[in-house]
Design a protein around this motif. Sequence first.
Motif, PDB file in Angstrom:
ATOM      1  N   THR A  41     -33.816 -34.203 -34.922  1.00  0.00           N
ATOM      2  CA  THR A  41     -33.442 -32.799 -35.043  1.00  0.00           C
ATOM      3  C   THR A  41     -32.632 -32.555 -36.300  1.00  0.00           C
TER       4      THR A  41
ATOM      5  N   SER B  37     -30.578 -28.307 -28.126  1.00  0.00           N
ATOM      6  CA  SER B  37     -31.841 -27.715 -28.599  1.00  0.00           C
ATOM      7  C   SER B  37     -31.747 -26.205 -28.699  1.00  0.00           C
ATOM      8  N   CYS B  40     -29.872 -25.327 -31.691  1.00  0.00           N
ATOM      9  CA  CYS B  40     -30.766 -25.550 -32.831  1.00  0.00           C
ATOM     10  C   CYS B  40     -31.684 -24.356 -33.021  1.00  0.00           C
ATOM     11  N   GLU B  56     -38.921 -24.841 -30.902  1.00  0.00           N
ATOM     12  CA  GLU B  56     -37.788 -25.668 -30.468  1.00  0.00           C
ATOM     13  C   GLU B  56     -37.289 -25.204 -29.100  1.00  0.00           C
TER      14      GLU B  56
END
Lengths: 117, 331
Positions: A41, B37, B40, B56
């Motif tokens: 990520t 996540s 993100c 994502e």
Amino acid sequence: MNIGAHYNYWVAIFLMMTGFYVVITHGNLIKKLIGLNLFTTSVFILYISLAKVKGGTAPIIAPGIEVYSNPLPHVLILTAIVVGVATTAVGLALVLLIYDRYGTIEEDEIRLKDDSL
Amino acid sequence: MELIIDITLLTFLGLTALAINRIDKLFCIIMLSGIYSLLCASLFVSMDAVDVAFTEAAVGTGIATVLLLSTIGATDTQQRSAPQRPLFALLVVCATGAILVYGTMDMPAFGDPDAPIHHHVAPRYLEMSQQEVGSDNIVTSILSSYRGFDTLGETVVIFTAGLSVVGLIGFRGMQKFGDRQRAAGITQDDMGKHLVLRIVIKMFIPLILLFALYVQFHGDFGPGGGFQAGVIFASGFIFYTLMFGLDAAMRVVSPRTLSYIAALGVLTYGGVGITTLLMGGNFLDYNVLRPDPLQGQHLGIFLIELGVGTTVFSIMVLIFFAFSSRKGLRQ
């Protein structure tokens, strides 16, 4: 020096190193895989940071908008995310099989069992 | 303002990563990685990458979390070993990090429009994509037309990963899950007993599937496309499975059917490429599909996005089936 200019890159590096640390210090296989996810990520964040253009918007053509962010890294990362989860799934399947065979997902216990054979 | 949001989200990401490192309860770690996540995805929105954020959010918080949870469900929920040689590792990590930070020193500033990355092929994509491909969403036109080769490769990677998971965990065990459960006297999973959950999920599933279809077919004009649509469609099925049990879900669509659908998706993609070859163009050159090049592009993108969507959908559901079929095995 302007902190905002490089903050994104530094946080990406920080996240990457945290992921790296998790992968090398922790013996638990699931935690290792999550660490690997942190690592991936961070690369995504780095790429998307590179794509950003100041004052730009999302690369969807609309009348009256002149500046768009760079769409190419978006494409690369979009597919990388889906490929990432698919490969994580393969890793997790291997973890399940290791658990079947050894009865544990801790690296040191697996190594002990290997040595005692 | 944008910069404040950016810095706040990045700081939260750093803190979440540190917490993931410290905690040893795997359940908490998985929840934190879901939060990570989601953060993100928000960060990607603030940096204009709406398509990426979409993916994502669907993949990282949805599918990955569910897969991780089903893995700890079948194995262990607690990390038992202490970190090994933490000081040495810290040293290695700090040294590597320092070198990387040194490397960023001569990188262009964040958001700099003069950065080299913005002066290679990107201007051409931005200026010409509407005349050449005709899609408003440039991410879609690059993904499926300009760089169709890459996407074909990635679709094949996802297909292969799905095959590997099924190969590792076993196809037959998956199909006999229902028999095993009936033999053990289990008729329904625990979740199915909650009335409120059951009704809410029943109402939600059609909406999720409809939204997935919208994302699939609207990818030319807005954020979305085959990858996102496939994952969202799959999450509808995963929802159903979590609620009504694997046995019921497998009666809706069996693992065998899913594997056929997955192969069909890859075949559609490759088939479009072969068709363009036979019609006298290059591989995946959609211009030749119709007399009008723009219409050809439109048709080509429609078909390959459909291929990507069906492959991603069926592989995600197949992987999820494979993981959940392990649950009854050890009891």
